[in-house]
Design an enzyme around this catalytic site. Structure first.
Site, short mmCIF file in Angstrom:
data_model
loop_
_atom_site.label_atom_id
_atom_site.label_comp_id
_atom_site.label_asym_id
_atom_site.label_seq_id
_atom_site.Cartn_x
_atom_site.Cartn_y
_atom_site.Cartn_z
N SER A 1 -13.67 4.02 -1.31
CA SER A 1 -12.63 3.39 -0.61
C SER A 1 -12.85 1.93 0.12
CB SER A 1 -11.72 4.88 -0.01
OG SER A 1 -12.42 4.71 1.34
N THR B 1 -9.70 4.10 2.64
CA THR B 1 -9.56 3.11 3.55
C THR B 1 -10.66 3.50 5.18
OG1 THR B 1 -7.97 1.56 3.07
CG2 THR B 1 -8.43 1.45 5.22
N THR C 1 -11.50 -2.27 3.33
CA THR C 1 -11.19 -1.43 2.45
C THR C 1 -11.58 -1.62 0.57
OG1 THR C 1 -9.25 -0.30 1.32
CG2 THR C 1 -8.79 -2.72 2.22
N ARG D 1 -4.67 -9.25 -5.42
CA ARG D 1 -3.85 -8.34 -4.32
C ARG D 1 -4.98 -7.55 -3.27
NH1 ARG D 1 -4.59 -3.36 -1.98
NH2 ARG D 1 -2.50 -2.70 -1.14
N ASP E 1 -2.86 -4.35 3.37
CA ASP E 1 -2.82 -4.38 4.62
C ASP E 1 -4.12 -4.87 5.32
OD1 ASP E 1 -2.88 -1.90 4.23
OD2 ASP E 1 -2.41 -1.08 6.30
N THR F 1 -4.19 3.44 6.79
CA THR F 1 -4.22 3.85 5.95
C THR F 1 -2.74 3.89 5.01
OG1 THR F 1 -5.15 6.04 6.43
CG2 THR F 1 -6.48 3.86 6.40
N GLY F 2 -3.14 4.00 3.51
CA GLY F 2 -2.28 3.96 2.98
C GLY F 2 -1.64 3.00 1.47
N GLY G 1 -0.33 -0.03 1.37
CA GLY G 1 -0.54 -1.61 2.67
C GLY G 1 0.40 -2.49 2.36
N1 ASP Z 1 -4.67 0.11 2.94
C1 ASP Z 1 -5.04 0.42 1.90
C2 ASP Z 1 -4.50 -1.31 0.78
O1 ASP Z 1 -3.47 -1.30 0.66
C3 ASP Z 1 -5.10 1.11 0.77
C4 ASP Z 1 -5.24 2.70 1.57
O2 ASP Z 1 -5.59 2.89 2.33
O3 ASP Z 1 -5.46 3.57 0.57
O4 ASP Z 1 -5.30 -2.16 0.50
#
Ligand code: ASP
Length: 320
Positions: free
Chosen positions: A45, A168, A186, A196, A199, A219-220, A222
């Site tokens: 990741s 991330t 990330t 793309r 965040d 994380t998550g 974005g």
């Molecule tokens: N936040 C990251 C993104 O959206 C991905 C992630 O943290 O899972 O690129």
């Protein structure tokens, strides 16, 4: 002195703390910790060997912020340079009148500052996985037919549904001067649409640090943190006088106001200027790491759960 990180930061925690205990800065600590994750081939990741976009290309995003001055630097969509966090730091430090460089411009800058470039950014296993994933999703007849003109709008939705393989790394540190810095790096969503940007390189969305109040990193999904300015929200709530747990929870709860399709898993870690910390997630089993200077090793702490109802809820960021 304290460091907090997302769970996959474990490989960088000792080196980051070593920087702090030998008198180094929070900025150096978060950069070094992040670099070790970027170089870790087992982490898909972040950095080298991350999951690529739908065309099989690895596009990296990263940002770093200096809580003393609110200076920050970021790169997005950068190819061929594994240490995205170090390039982001140089964007901040090379007296460039910019905060964020993307794509070919970020790569040009990386070459100009002699950043370490790697010929191969993906292992054969990950390339094979990308091919298999696309074939199994049925989103394209054959991955090798994804040329410059191939339609990708439907393909990318199918390839990322229902499994949005993400992750991330986050590092936040306070050094012996009481200075705060934060770093995020990330490879973004697996199989994402080329171009793309998440965040992580957006200051205020996935990353924010201010010595006067504290810092937050996400994380998550974005897309959610961008729309709600999540990292800055936590710091703004700290500024309003909330304790760190309340501030972090409030920023997560704000995500419930977002409508549309892009409602899913989110995670954040936050640290106030006194070293109080919090970790939040939409998932029940998510953890984060914390180490103070007097500890021999980091501890892994459970994140508090904040539910965000929605179609994608709980499906992103395994383990963060
Ligand atoms: N936040 C990251 C993104 O959206 C991905 C992630 O943290 O899972 O690129």
């Amino acid at each position: 002195m304290i460091i907090i990180a997302s769970h996959n930061g474990a490989i960088g925690m000792d080196a980051a703390m070593q920087v702090l205990t030998s008198g180094g800065s929070a900025l150096d600590a978060v950069e070094i910790g992040t670099r070790l994750v970027e170089a870790n081939p087992a982490d898909h990741s972040v950095g080298y060997n991350g999951y690529p976009n739908i065309l099989g290309e690895l596009e990296l995003d990263a940002s770093i912020m200096d809580g003393r001055t609110l200076d920050s630097g970021a790169v997005a969509l950068m190819r061929g340079f594994p240490y995205a966090i170090s390039v982001a730091r140089q964007v901040m430090e090379r007296r460039l009148p910019h905060v964020l460089l993307a794509g070919a411009g970020a790569e040009r800058f990386a070459r100009e500052i002699d950043a370490e470039a790697w010929q191969t950014m993906l292992s054969d296993d990950i390339v094979a996985l990308w091919r298999r994933r696309l074939r199994e999703s049925g989103s394209v007849p054959d991955p090798s037919e994804l040329d410059a003109d191939a339609p990708l709008i439907d393909a990318v939705s199918i390839a990322t549904d229902p499994e949005r393989v993400t992750g991330t790394v986050n590092f936040i540190a306070i050094d012996s001067n009481g200075d705060i810095a934060s770093a995020v790096s990330t490879s973004g969503w697996a199989w994402k649409y080329p171009g793309r940007i998440g965040d992580s390189p957006i200051i205020g969305a996935g990353n924010y640090a201010d010595n006067r109040y504290g810092a937050c990193a996400c994380t998550g999904m974005g897309e959610m943190a961008i729309r709600a300015c999540t990292a800055y929200s936590v710091v703004a709530y700290l500024k309003a006088g909330m304790p760190v747990e309340t501030a972090a929870r409030r920023a997560m709860q704000d995500l419930r106001d977002l409508g549309g399709d892009y409602i899913g898993g989110m995670n954040l870690i936050a640290l106030d200027r006194e070293g109080n910390h919090a970790g939040m997630s939409t998932r029940a089993d998510a953890t984060y790491l914390m180490r103070r200077a007097d500890m021999e090793r980091h501890v892994e702490l459970e994140r508090q759960v904040v539910e965000i109802p929605g179609r994608w809820a709980g499906r992103t960021s395994p383990g963060n």
